[in-house]
Design a protein around this motif. Structure first.
Motif, PDB file in Angstrom:
ATOM      1  N   VAL A 168       2.960 -18.077 -14.520  1.00 47.27           N
ATOM      2  CA  VAL A 168       4.350 -18.094 -14.906  1.00 47.27           C
ATOM      3  C   VAL A 168       4.857 -17.029 -16.035  1.00 47.27           C
ATOM      4  N   GLU A 169       5.924 -16.281 -15.388  1.00 50.09           N
ATOM      5  CA  GLU A 169       6.374 -15.178 -16.187  1.00 50.09           C
ATOM      6  C   GLU A 169       7.899 -15.248 -16.439  1.00 50.09           C
ATOM      7  N   GLY A 170       8.433 -14.554 -17.493  1.00 57.16           N
ATOM      8  CA  GLY A 170       9.813 -14.527 -17.749  1.00 57.16           C
ATOM      9  C   GLY A 170      10.257 -15.879 -18.392  1.00 57.16           C
ATOM     10  N   GLU A 171      11.536 -16.113 -18.552  1.00 58.34           N
ATOM     11  CA  GLU A 171      12.353 -17.203 -19.248  1.00 58.34           C
ATOM     12  C   GLU A 171      12.904 -18.089 -18.392  1.00 58.34           C
ATOM     13  N   ASN A 172      14.060 -18.762 -18.693  1.00 56.84           N
ATOM     14  CA  ASN A 172      14.789 -19.249 -17.765  1.00 56.84           C
ATOM     15  C   ASN A 172      14.285 -20.426 -16.802  1.00 56.84           C
ATOM     16  N   PHE A 173      13.292 -20.951 -17.527  1.00 54.38           N
ATOM     17  CA  PHE A 173      12.219 -21.899 -16.748  1.00 54.38           C
ATOM     18  C   PHE A 173      13.067 -23.247 -15.879  1.00 54.38           C
ATOM     19  N   PHE A 174      14.126 -23.753 -16.547  1.00 53.62           N
ATOM     20  CA  PHE A 174      14.821 -24.835 -16.171  1.00 53.62           C
ATOM     21  C   PHE A 174      15.858 -24.336 -14.923  1.00 53.62           C
ATOM     22  N   GLU A 175      16.395 -23.068 -15.082  1.00 55.06           N
ATOM     23  CA  GLU A 175      17.099 -22.583 -13.951  1.00 55.06           C
ATOM     24  C   GLU A 175      16.196 -22.384 -12.993  1.00 55.06           C
ATOM     25  N   LYS A 176      15.012 -21.873 -13.014  1.00 52.44           N
ATOM     26  CA  LYS A 176      14.265 -21.639 -12.024  1.00 52.44           C
ATOM     27  C   LYS A 176      13.612 -22.647 -11.241  1.00 52.44           C
ATOM     28  N   LEU A 177      13.652 -23.948 -11.715  1.00 47.78           N
ATOM     29  CA  LEU A 177      13.254 -25.080 -11.252  1.00 47.78           C
ATOM     30  C   LEU A 177      13.976 -25.519  -9.920  1.00 47.78           C
ATOM     31  N   ASN A 178      15.318 -25.043 -10.121  1.00 52.23           N
ATOM     32  CA  ASN A 178      16.224 -25.481  -8.934  1.00 52.23           C
ATOM     33  C   ASN A 178      16.642 -24.601  -8.037  1.00 52.23           C
ATOM     34  N   ASP A 179      15.889 -23.184  -8.573  1.00 46.14           N
ATOM     35  CA  ASP A 179      16.393 -22.138  -7.708  1.00 46.14           C
ATOM     36  C   ASP A 179      15.679 -22.072  -6.238  1.00 46.14           C
ATOM     37  N   PRO A 180      16.375 -21.947  -5.262  1.00 49.85           N
ATOM     38  CA  PRO A 180      15.552 -21.952  -3.728  1.00 49.85           C
ATOM     39  C   PRO A 180      15.118 -20.691  -3.603  1.00 49.85           C
ATOM     40  N   ALA A 181      15.555 -19.494  -4.529  1.00 48.21           N
ATOM     41  CA  ALA A 181      15.062 -17.933  -4.305  1.00 48.21           C
ATOM     42  C   ALA A 181      13.420 -17.997  -4.856  1.00 48.21           C
ATOM     43  N   GLN A 182      13.083 -19.078  -5.553  1.00 48.86           N
ATOM     44  CA  GLN A 182      11.779 -18.886  -6.037  1.00 48.86           C
ATOM     45  C   GLN A 182      10.820 -19.290  -4.994  1.00 48.86           C
ATOM     46  N   GLY A 183       9.692 -18.544  -4.989  1.00 45.86           N
ATOM     47  CA  GLY A 183       8.667 -18.467  -3.948  1.00 45.86           C
ATOM     48  C   GLY A 183       7.650 -19.770  -4.326  1.00 45.86           C
ATOM     49  N   PRO A 184       6.871 -19.996  -3.335  1.00 47.10           N
ATOM     50  CA  PRO A 184       5.955 -21.340  -3.271  1.00 47.10           C
ATOM     51  C   PRO A 184       4.818 -20.932  -4.340  1.00 47.10           C
ATOM     52  N   GLY A 185       4.371 -19.672  -4.582  1.00 42.72           N
ATOM     53  CA  GLY A 185       3.477 -19.700  -5.871  1.00 42.72           C
ATOM     54  C   GLY A 185       4.273 -19.885  -6.933  1.00 42.72           C
ATOM     55  N   ALA A 186       5.551 -19.403  -7.233  1.00 44.36           N
ATOM     56  CA  ALA A 186       6.369 -19.662  -8.435  1.00 44.36           C
ATOM     57  C   ALA A 186       6.655 -21.178  -8.646  1.00 44.36           C
ATOM     58  N   ARG A 187       6.816 -21.868  -7.607  1.00 43.81           N
ATOM     59  CA  ARG A 187       7.343 -23.299  -7.899  1.00 43.81           C
ATOM     60  C   ARG A 187       6.127 -24.186  -8.254  1.00 43.81           C
ATOM     61  N   TYR A 188       5.088 -23.710  -7.608  1.00 43.14           N
ATOM     62  CA  TYR A 188       3.579 -24.311  -8.006  1.00 43.14           C
ATOM     63  C   TYR A 188       3.188 -24.268  -9.266  1.00 43.14           C
ATOM     64  N   SER A 189       3.442 -22.736  -9.661  1.00 48.37           N
ATOM     65  CA  SER A 189       2.644 -22.422 -11.073  1.00 48.37           C
ATOM     66  C   SER A 189       3.604 -23.218 -12.140  1.00 48.37           C
ATOM     67  N   LEU A 190       5.177 -23.141 -11.938  1.00 51.74           N
ATOM     68  CA  LEU A 190       5.808 -23.857 -12.993  1.00 51.74           C
ATOM     69  C   LEU A 190       5.398 -25.077 -13.026  1.00 51.74           C
ATOM     70  N   SER A 191       5.104 -25.991 -12.028  1.00 53.93           N
ATOM     71  CA  SER A 191       4.908 -27.326 -12.012  1.00 53.93           C
ATOM     72  C   SER A 191       3.593 -27.545 -12.646  1.00 53.93           C
ATOM     73  N   LYS A 192       2.749 -26.456 -12.601  1.00 53.16           N
ATOM     74  CA  LYS A 192       1.276 -26.575 -13.562  1.00 53.16           C
ATOM     75  C   LYS A 192       1.284 -26.346 -14.673  1.00 53.16           C
ATOM     76  N   LEU A 193       2.515 -25.308 -15.265  1.00 50.16           N
ATOM     77  CA  LEU A 193       2.658 -25.196 -16.698  1.00 50.16           C
ATOM     78  C   LEU A 193       3.276 -26.565 -17.120  1.00 50.16           C
ATOM     79  N   ALA A 194       4.108 -27.172 -16.618  1.00 51.29           N
ATOM     80  CA  ALA A 194       4.654 -28.488 -16.920  1.00 51.29           C
ATOM     81  C   ALA A 194       3.648 -29.750 -17.173  1.00 51.29           C
ATOM     82  N   ASN A 195       2.393 -29.539 -16.505  1.00 51.03           N
ATOM     83  CA  ASN A 195       1.324 -30.438 -16.462  1.00 51.03           C
ATOM     84  C   ASN A 195       0.633 -30.384 -17.935  1.00 51.03           C
ATOM     85  N   VAL A 196       0.526 -28.988 -18.391  1.00 51.40           N
ATOM     86  CA  VAL A 196      -0.207 -28.802 -19.520  1.00 51.40           C
ATOM     87  C   VAL A 196       0.659 -29.070 -20.808  1.00 51.40           C
TER      88      VAL A 196
END
Length: 308
Positions: A168-196
Motif C-alpha cells: 500500500v502506497e500513498g494516502e486517500n485510503f478511503f477514497e481508494k476503497l471505492n475507486d474502480p480504477a484501483q487494480g486487483p493488487g491494490a484492492r487486495y493489499s488495502l484490505s490486508k492493511l485493514a486486517n492489521v
C-alpha cells in the motif's frame, strides 16, 4: 514497491511445527473459510489435537464434505459446519447467531477466509468486494462474537493478513476503497492493511485488560487455488517461493495455540512464517489510522446493514 521487494524469504528453520500444538481438549475453535486450502488444513490440525472445530463456509455441500473428511482423517467427531457468506452482512449476523445459540465457549477465532477478484465488484450490500469480504465481514463477525470470546478467556483471535499490506502506497485510503480504477493488487493489499489495523484497534479498545490475545499473520505465499486466482503481476520467483498448505498454516496455528503467545504477552503483533514476529508496514503501525479505519467500518456497516 516492486514484486521482488515484497517476496518473503522462507526461513529454513521453523519456529513452530504441528507437533508443538498442545492438546486442545475442551477448546472450541471457529475458522472462516475452513472448507479448503489453508483453512481446511487449519481445521484439520485443530481437530487432530481434540478441539471442537466449527468449519465455516459459504457453500453448504463443500463445508459438510470438509467436515466429514476431517472427522475421517483425525477421528475427532466434534467437527461441525456453519454457513457463512462474508459477501453478505445478513449471513454474517445469522452465522454468529447460530454459533451463539449453541451456548458453547469460544476459545479460538481464526478469520482465515479471503478473496481477490480480477474486476471491481461489490458485496450484497454494495461494499467493494475485497474490502467487504476480507475486512468488513470479519470485523462484524468478530464483534458479534467478542463478548463470548471474552467470557471464554484465555482465548485467541487470529486475523489473516498478508505481506501484501506493505504494497500500500500513498494516502486517500478511503477514497481508494471505492475507486474502480484501483487494480486487483491494490484492492487486495488495502484490505490486508485493514486486517492489521483492525487487530491493533481491537486490542486497544477491548482486549488490554483481558486474556484474549489478538494477532495478525502473513501465512506465506501459499500454493493453493487462491494463489492461481491472484492477479498480481509476479515474476517466476514469486511462485517458486510459494509454500504448501501444510507449511502455510504453521504461523496461524502458532498464534492460535502456542503457549508462547500468553507467556510473552503477544498482543496486536504481526507474524510471518514460521511463527516469527515481524515488523508490519509504517501505515500498519499508525494508531490514528487504525482508529479511523475502525470508525469508517462501523459507520459503513450501520449505513449498509442498519439494525433495529
Amino acid at each position: 514497491m516492486s514484486d521482488l521487494e515484497w517476496i518473503v524469504k522462507v526461513p529454513e528453520v521453523k519456529h513452530f511445527t504441528f507437533d508443538k500444538i498442545p492438546d486442545l481438549t475442551g477448546k472450541v475453535a471457529v475458522v472462516t473459510g475452513g472448507n479448503n486450502g489453508i483453512g481446511y488444513t487449519t481445521c484439520r490440525e485443530l481437530a487432530r489435537q481434540n478441539a471442537h472445530v466449527f468449519v465455516l463456509s459459504r457453500t453448504v455441500e463443500k463445508g459438510q464434505a470438509a467436515v466429514e473428511k476431517i472427522k475421517s482423517e483425525t477421528g475427532n467427531q466434534n467437527v461441525e459446519f456453519l454457513k457463512l457468506d462474508l459477501k453478505s452482512l445478513k449471513s454474517v449476523h445469522e452465522c454468529a447467531e447460530s454459533f451463539l445459540a449453541r451456548n458453547l465457549p469460544l476459545h479460538i477465532l481464526i478469520n482465515n477466509a479471503g478473496v481477490t477478484t480480477s474486476k471491481f465488484s461489490l458485496t450484497e450490500e454494495g461494499i467493494q468486494e475485497e474490502f467487504g469480504v476480507n475486512h468488513v465481514g470479519h470485523f462484524l463477525f468478530t464483534n458479534l462474537l467478542l463478548e463470548k470470546i471474552k467470557a471464554s478467556q484465555p482465548a485467541r483471535i487470529v486475523n489473516l493478513s498478508s505481506h501484501a499490506h506493505k504494497l500500500v502506497e500513498g494516502e486517500n485510503f478511503f477514497e481508494k476503497l471505492n475507486d474502480p480504477a484501483q487494480g486487483p493488487g491494490a484492492r487486495y493489499s488495502l484490505s490486508k492493511l485493514a486486517n492489521v489495523l483492525f487487530t491493533t484497534e481491537l486490542n486497544k479498545r477491548y482486549l488490554k485488560e483481558t486474556k484474549v490475545y489478538a494477532n495478525s499473520v502473513h501465512p506465506g505465499v501459499i500454493n493453493t487455488n487462491m494463489l492461481t486466482r491472484n492477479h498480481f503481476s509476479a515474476p517466476d520467483m514469486f511462485f517458486t517461493n510459494s509454500i504448501s498448505p501444510e507449511d502455510g498454516v504453521i504461523t496461524t496455528l502458532y498464534c492460535a495455540t502456542s503457549p508462547e503467545i500468553e507467556q510473552k504477552n503477544y498482543r496486536a503483533k504481526y507474524f510471518e512464517p514460521f511463527g516469527n514476529e515481524c515488523e508490519s508496514s509504517t501505515y500498519a503501525q499508525d494508531e490514528d489510522l487504525a482508529k479511523r479505519f475502525w470508525e469508517y467500518t462501523e459507520k459503513l456497516i450501520n449505513e449498509k446493514f442498519p439494525q433495529k
